[in-house]
Design an enzyme around this catalytic site. Sequence first.
Site, mmCIF file in Angstrom:
data_model
loop_
_atom_site.group_PDB
_atom_site.id
_atom_site.type_symbol
_atom_site.label_atom_id
_atom_site.label_comp_id
_atom_site.label_asym_id
_atom_site.label_seq_id
_atom_site.Cartn_x
_atom_site.Cartn_y
_atom_site.Cartn_z
ATOM 1 N N ARG A 47 -15.027 25.682 9.481
ATOM 2 C CA ARG A 47 -15.635 26.651 10.384
ATOM 3 C C ARG A 47 -14.759 27.907 10.580
ATOM 4 O O ARG A 47 -15.279 29.006 10.719
ATOM 5 C CB ARG A 47 -15.808 25.981 11.739
ATOM 6 C CG ARG A 47 -17.133 26.202 12.382
ATOM 7 C CD ARG A 47 -17.046 25.510 13.721
ATOM 8 N NE ARG A 47 -17.869 24.319 13.710
ATOM 9 C CZ ARG A 47 -19.081 24.285 14.251
ATOM 10 N NH1 ARG A 47 -19.592 25.359 14.807
ATOM 11 N NH2 ARG A 47 -19.782 23.182 14.243
ATOM 12 N N LYS A 145 -13.852 8.468 5.832
ATOM 13 C CA LYS A 145 -14.302 7.743 7.010
ATOM 14 C C LYS A 145 -14.179 8.607 8.265
ATOM 15 O O LYS A 145 -13.384 9.545 8.233
ATOM 16 C CB LYS A 145 -13.518 6.447 7.146
ATOM 17 C CG LYS A 145 -12.171 6.585 7.875
ATOM 18 C CD LYS A 145 -11.441 5.292 7.882
ATOM 19 C CE LYS A 145 -11.053 4.814 9.228
ATOM 20 N NZ LYS A 145 -10.053 5.510 10.001
ATOM 21 N N LYS A 179 -3.387 2.915 -2.110
ATOM 22 C CA LYS A 179 -1.967 2.556 -1.998
ATOM 23 C C LYS A 179 -1.563 1.682 -3.181
ATOM 24 O O LYS A 179 -2.229 0.709 -3.506
ATOM 25 C CB LYS A 179 -1.706 1.777 -0.694
ATOM 26 C CG LYS A 179 -1.833 2.637 0.563
ATOM 27 C CD LYS A 179 -1.535 1.782 1.799
ATOM 28 C CE LYS A 179 -1.892 2.512 3.078
ATOM 29 N NZ LYS A 179 -0.865 3.405 3.593
ATOM 30 N N GLU A 213 1.115 -1.102 13.974
ATOM 31 C CA GLU A 213 1.584 0.285 14.029
ATOM 32 C C GLU A 213 2.385 0.485 15.304
ATOM 33 O O GLU A 213 2.127 -0.187 16.317
ATOM 34 C CB GLU A 213 0.393 1.239 14.029
ATOM 35 C CG GLU A 213 -0.451 1.161 12.772
ATOM 36 C CD GLU A 213 -1.521 2.234 12.749
ATOM 37 O OE1 GLU A 213 -1.354 3.218 12.035
ATOM 38 O OE2 GLU A 213 -2.520 2.076 13.467
ATOM 39 N N ASP A 232 -11.740 1.199 13.736
ATOM 40 C CA ASP A 232 -10.816 2.148 13.101
ATOM 41 C C ASP A 232 -10.090 1.521 11.914
ATOM 42 O O ASP A 232 -9.856 2.176 10.913
ATOM 43 C CB ASP A 232 -9.797 2.621 14.153
ATOM 44 C CG ASP A 232 -8.880 3.722 13.621
ATOM 45 O OD1 ASP A 232 -9.384 4.616 12.904
ATOM 46 O OD2 ASP A 232 -7.667 3.685 13.915
ATOM 47 N N HIS A 237 -10.045 -0.924 6.318
ATOM 48 C CA HIS A 237 -8.808 -1.262 5.608
ATOM 49 C C HIS A 237 -8.538 -2.771 5.576
ATOM 50 O O HIS A 237 -8.213 -3.335 4.540
ATOM 51 C CB HIS A 237 -7.605 -0.568 6.250
ATOM 52 C CG HIS A 237 -7.817 0.899 6.491
ATOM 53 N ND1 HIS A 237 -8.461 1.702 5.597
ATOM 54 C CD2 HIS A 237 -7.466 1.709 7.526
ATOM 55 C CE1 HIS A 237 -8.497 2.945 6.065
ATOM 56 N NE2 HIS A 237 -7.905 2.970 7.237
#
Length: 482
Positions: A47, A145, A179, A213, A232, A237
């Site tokens: 944008r 995603k 990965k 994490e 998420d 994953h």
Amino acid sequence: MAATNCSALLLFGATGDLSRRMLLPSLFALHEDDLIAPDLRIVGTARSEMDDAGFRAFTQSALDEFLPADRKDPARLASFLERLQYQPLDASDIDGFAALAAKLGDTSCGLAIFLSTAPALFEATIKGLRHAGLAHPGVRIGLEKPLGNNLASSARINDAVAAGFSEKQIFRIDHYLGKETVQNLMALRFGNVLFEPLWNAAHIDHVQITVSETVGLEGRKGFYDDTGALRDMVQNHMLQLLAMTAMEPPGHYDATSIRDEKVKLLRALRPVKPEEMVRGQYRAGAVNGKTVTGYLDDLDQPSETETFVAIKAHVDNWRWQGVPFYLRHGKRLAERRSEIVVHFKDVPHNIFGKSAGRPRANQLVIRLQPEEYVRLQVMAKEPGLDRGGVVLREVNLDLSLTTAFAKARRRIAYERLLLDLIEGEQTLFVRRDEVEAQWTWIDAIREIWASGDEDVKGYAAGGWGPNAAIALTERDGRSWND
Ligand code: BG6
């Protein structure tokens, strides 16, 4: 330029965070190593109003920030920036796409599009692309995603995309598949004769998959609070990791064979029972010795969104009957770690007698990040004259991938995925039926959450999640690999 390469790469969301941190540095890496055709133009769109020079300056500062100092060769950087162009676009305004098409010029020999925009804009974007003649058979489209937030909304997005593109043209991104260590799972399982005969319920007691994490919200308040840990990370994953760990051996290393096996596995996931899952939300605590605030303070409003989830999953097929797969993911945990731990069964009979202690069951630890290793824990005899009997101790058979491949540069996932998108290689992208199988399983969990009265449990930042997550394994006589 090879005939299969695209003449242009079109980056939607070019000024966004993913673009700055990952996409532009990855494209630079591909340029740096001459992996993309010299005449491939990279056109950014978003944008924000800016011209080509503005986008080059934006990219320059992103590369300054995210490239290591030894990779900032000025000549290379300058030639990369020359590839870049920019066209501002409000994706909800269909007329703007004509200017985008004009900027792209002739794309008849191929165009790769990378869509890293809010999912709410997907439909409008696809319409605009079709309207402007940018959905021809030579176009490949990569979708970042989140692709919806449940089965129904993901089906709507997939239908919208399918209206313009065939499945062969659609590249759904799950960056975990990019990965190196995740791909290495297949090398380990199918490039060795050692593991596969034992890779089943007869020899494996259970499997643990942890993606922990230390980070918290990281400036993504709105998105994260609407999404939560389950959608998420687990929906995509972690289920991909589970599928790659548990799928049957594919006949070939190609997109159809591998994705066929993954989807079979994902469809064999048994619906989870309420007592087989735990959701949590972090409270204040200390991570890596630093005090951090709790989720609600970070968010600055009340919320029931989970930042932690642990699930005891089951795969209903012959190979895995009776073998639980414990999944665990959370923010603000004790350390950053992604790993798969395969716990084998006990030896059927202890020949060493009491002195040896009970031989501990073998474990195969596949550490995906931050370290990269495969470690097999085996029993060995303690050196000595054994007057009181043989004593056994657990030792590691260690394969450090970092050491074994010390010379090979580690590429970030998006380097691989962008190159595959440009070249039309679909193996590491998620097929529609996989996404739908993933959502089916996740939606059933969310339905239980919506109807149940179990609260989200608090856990102190810097730990391993709520006590109930520990109980999830302990009550089965097992424990997490902490
Ligand atoms: C993203 C999630 O998909 O993956 C983030 O949206 C998460 O919340 C990230 O932090 C983790 O990726 P990685 O590659 O750092 O393990």
